[in-house]
Design a protein around this motif. Structure first.
Motif, PDB file in Angstrom:
ATOM      1  N   THR A  12       0.811  -1.197   0.000  1.00 21.30           N
ATOM      2  CA  THR A  12       0.000   0.000   0.000  1.00 21.30           C
ATOM      3  C   THR A  12       0.837   1.235   0.000  1.00 21.30           C
ATOM      4  O   THR A  12       2.014   1.216   0.281  1.00 21.30           O
ATOM      5  N   ALA A  13       0.169   2.366  -0.306  1.00 19.51           N
ATOM      6  CA  ALA A  13       0.831   3.661  -0.203  1.00 19.51           C
ATOM      7  C   ALA A  13       1.014   4.004   1.265  1.00 19.51           C
ATOM      8  O   ALA A  13       0.457   3.370   2.159  1.00 19.51           O
ATOM      9  N   LEU A  14       1.789   5.037   1.527  1.00 18.25           N
ATOM     10  CA  LEU A  14       2.180   5.391   2.886  1.00 18.25           C
ATOM     11  C   LEU A  14       0.975   5.791   3.717  1.00 18.25           C
ATOM     12  O   LEU A  14       0.196   6.651   3.360  1.00 18.25           O
ATOM     13  N   ALA A 130       7.949  -8.990  -3.030  1.00 18.15           N
ATOM     14  CA  ALA A 130       8.761  -7.788  -3.219  1.00 18.15           C
ATOM     15  C   ALA A 130       9.823  -7.704  -2.142  1.00 18.15           C
ATOM     16  O   ALA A 130       9.553  -7.912  -0.956  1.00 18.15           O
ATOM     17  N   SER A 131      11.040  -7.392  -2.548  1.00 15.12           N
ATOM     18  CA  SER A 131      12.135  -7.238  -1.594  1.00 15.12           C
ATOM     19  C   SER A 131      13.221  -6.418  -2.252  1.00 15.12           C
ATOM     20  O   SER A 131      13.094  -6.001  -3.406  1.00 15.12           O
ATOM     21  N   LEU A 312       9.216  -3.496  -6.000  1.00 16.23           N
ATOM     22  CA  LEU A 312       9.836  -2.739  -4.911  1.00 16.23           C
ATOM     23  C   LEU A 312       9.000  -2.846  -3.636  1.00 16.23           C
ATOM     24  O   LEU A 312       7.771  -2.787  -3.683  1.00 16.23           O
ATOM     25  N   PRO A 313       9.654  -2.966  -2.478  1.00 17.20           N
ATOM     26  CA  PRO A 313       8.934  -3.053  -1.208  1.00 17.20           C
ATOM     27  C   PRO A 313       8.673  -1.676  -0.613  1.00 17.20           C
ATOM     28  O   PRO A 313       9.217  -0.667  -1.071  1.00 17.20           O
ATOM     29  N   PRO A 424      11.854  -8.105   5.209  1.00 19.17           N
ATOM     30  CA  PRO A 424      10.634  -7.938   4.420  1.00 19.17           C
ATOM     31  C   PRO A 424      10.220  -6.481   4.242  1.00 19.17           C
ATOM     32  O   PRO A 424      10.672  -5.586   4.964  1.00 19.17           O
ATOM     33  N   SER A 425       9.338  -6.278   3.301  1.00 24.08           N
ATOM     34  CA  SER A 425       8.710  -4.981   3.083  1.00 24.08           C
ATOM     35  C   SER A 425       8.062  -4.498   4.372  1.00 24.08           C
ATOM     36  O   SER A 425       7.403  -5.246   5.079  1.00 24.08           O
ATOM     37  N   GLY A 426       8.275  -3.223   4.689  1.00 26.11           N
ATOM     38  CA  GLY A 426       7.672  -2.650   5.880  1.00 26.11           C
ATOM     39  C   GLY A 426       8.430  -2.887   7.167  1.00 26.11           C
ATOM     40  O   GLY A 426       8.017  -2.416   8.224  1.00 26.11           O
TER      41      GLY A 426
END
Length: 503
Positions: A12-14, A130-131, A312-313, A424-426
């Motif tokens: 998701t977006a920020l 994504a990473s 992209l993460p 991981p992403s986030g």
């Protein structure tokens, strides 16, 4: 962030609020695998932010309004040919989506032919989806050459669009296309083809139970699967989905909470979503854009979301910590609101936007090497030096200075950051090293900017040290004709990198 079984990556977006509605957030897809969900809570923005194939020739229109007319603007035409955002149509004609062939090279490409990362500095990954790993798994969109996006617009019977389809579309295009072209040095030729009608969903907004973290669950009668099913039904006959690499869904901005309270924008990418179109295509790589972001470049929420489809993460933390921005305004995968911000050089390498000779790999132990790095804002030259310190970790060195995509780079210099391909992403896969950790930053013109990291770059005479690696900035070289070497006109920086000896 949670891991839920599915072959689907969801990003998701920020987020800009602490509230996460208690809507459906779980569910599995029919084809299994891993789902990468984002349910981050974060601090709010600063105070002022709170204020292809062709159509198959059939005349089926998207969901019509009660008066029998689909929502569209005056002439019913898409963007003109030549702007990279759509096609020219005859007045009153049904849209004929003819994405151009991907065989021709993108305009404006300079230098050697780019290639996907390879060699000892192209780190492998150990997380699903994504990473920051050099290799992106199959199922994502390859972001070089021509990428074709289908863009549709939706509203709801209880939240009808108060603007024309063209007005909503123009909030994102052609600006999003220009951003990708500039950041990729012309190597990404992004084309969006719009269906310039409001597609009316069949039920009130609340009945879809959409909120931050809502899943794409084929077993559910609500959520994103239900929305996507209606969208596909509305455009399936006139649109050949085989012609497109990804799909953008622009929701009427009146639907959902303001972006300053809670961001719902989300991307489902990396694998089929359990929904087939009439031409047998598996729907995948779909971005839903809700509300409006804040700041002068609000369109970049779409660039952020589409970049998830490129693999992209998210760079911001999703665990609710007090300072969720480990990268700040140095990459739109952390902060995508406010003024422009360019992608990190590591991301440009991962996406295939850098030629092999634009990357210096510093992998020999006990070496002392000198490198001349050209700022990201300047085409050509060596862009990054990569220093691996383990199988999944590396330090990346690049030059940044103010430019069209970097207006907040108020302290031209050398940016150093750690990349972790096993994070991981986030969870903070990239962390920028702050050369001035006690400073409040140097860019205070826009409260949307995470100012503390704006002066994170290292200047001549300063040295970065970590894990036995040292990066010493030796000098900068301004543009010919500039009045000094410390202004934002410095195009190149010379650095000396020392690597640790292996024992």
């Amino acid at each position: 962030m949670r891991q839920i079984p599915s072959a689907l990556l969801v990003t998701t977006a920020l987020a800009v609020a602490l509230v996460v509605p208690a809507f459906e957030t779980t569910g599995s897809r029919s084809d299994g695998g891993d789902r990468h969900g984002d349910s981050r809570t974060a601090t709010s923005p600063p105070s002022d932010a709170r204020r292809g194939a062709a159509l198959r020739g059939r005349g089926d229109a998207p969901h019509e309004d009660g008066d029998g007319h689909g929502h569209e603007d005056g002439d019913g035409r898409g963007p003109k040919d030549g702007d990279g955002d759509g096609i020219r149509r005859a007045p009153g004609a049904v849209a004929r989506h003819r994405p151009a062939s991907s065989s021709s090279p993108p305009p404006g490409t300079r230098g050697a032919v780019p290639a996907l990362p390879a060699g000892p500095c192209a780190l492998p990954g150990s997380v699903t989806g994504a990473s920051e790993a050099a290799a992106t798994p199959p199922g994502f969109v390859r972001p070089t050459g021509r990428v074709r996006a289908l863009t549709v617009l939706i509203d709801f019977p209880d939240v009808r669009a108060g603007i024309s389809p063209r007005e909503r579309y123009s909030e994102f295009f052609p600006a999003a296309t220009r951003f990708f072209r500039g950041s990729s040095y012309g190597r990404l030729d992004y084309r969006s083809t719009p269906v310039l009608k409001w597609i009316r969903m069949s039920r009130p907004l609340a009945s879809y139970r959409v909120g931050r973290g809502t899943s794409f669950n084929p077993a559910s009668k609500s959520g994103y699967y239900a929305l996507a099913k209606e969208i596909v039904h509305a455009v399936d006959r006139p649109v050949d989905f085989r012609a497109y690499d990804l799909v953008n869904v622009l929701v009427t901005p009146q639907a959902g909470p303001p972006a300053t309270e809670n961001v719902w924008s989300v991307t489902f990418s990396g694998g089929p979503l359990g929904l087939k179109t009439g031409d047998g295509t598996h729907l995948k790589n779909v971005s839903f854009i809700w509300s409006r972001q804040t700041g002068p470049s609000a369109y970049r929420v779409l660039n952020h979301e589409n970049a998830h489809s490129f693999g992209l993460p998210d760079l911001y933390f999703t665990d609710g910590r007090a300072d969720p921005h480990p990268v700040g305004h140095w990459d739109p995968m952390d902060v995508d609101w406010g003024p422009e911000n360019d992608f990190l050089g590591w991301h440009k390498w991962k996406l295939g936007w850098l030629a092999p000779d634009q990357v210096d790999c510093v992998h020999r132990s006990g070496s002392v090497t000198t490198h001349r790095l050209t700022a990201a804002a300047v085409p050509g030259g060596t862009k990054i030096a990569v220093v691996p310190v383990s199988k999944h970790r590396a330090y990346v060195v690049e030059a940044r200075r103010a430019g069209p995509l970097d207006p907040t780079a108020c302290r031209p210099g050398v940016l150093v950051y750690r990349v972790a391909t096993d994070v991981p992403s986030g969870k903070g896969p990239v962390r920028v090293s702050d050369a001035t950790p006690k400073s409040a930053g140097c860019f205070h013109k826009d409260p949307n900017v995470h100012a503390g990291l704006t002066d994170a770059t290292y200047r001549p005479g300063q040295t970065f040290r970590a894990d036995g690696v040292s990066v010493r900035v030796l000098e900068d070289r301004p543009t010919v004709g500039s009045t000094g070497s410390t202004g934002s006109t410095a195009d190149t920086f010379r650095v000396r990198i020392t690597t640790p000896r292996q024992h």
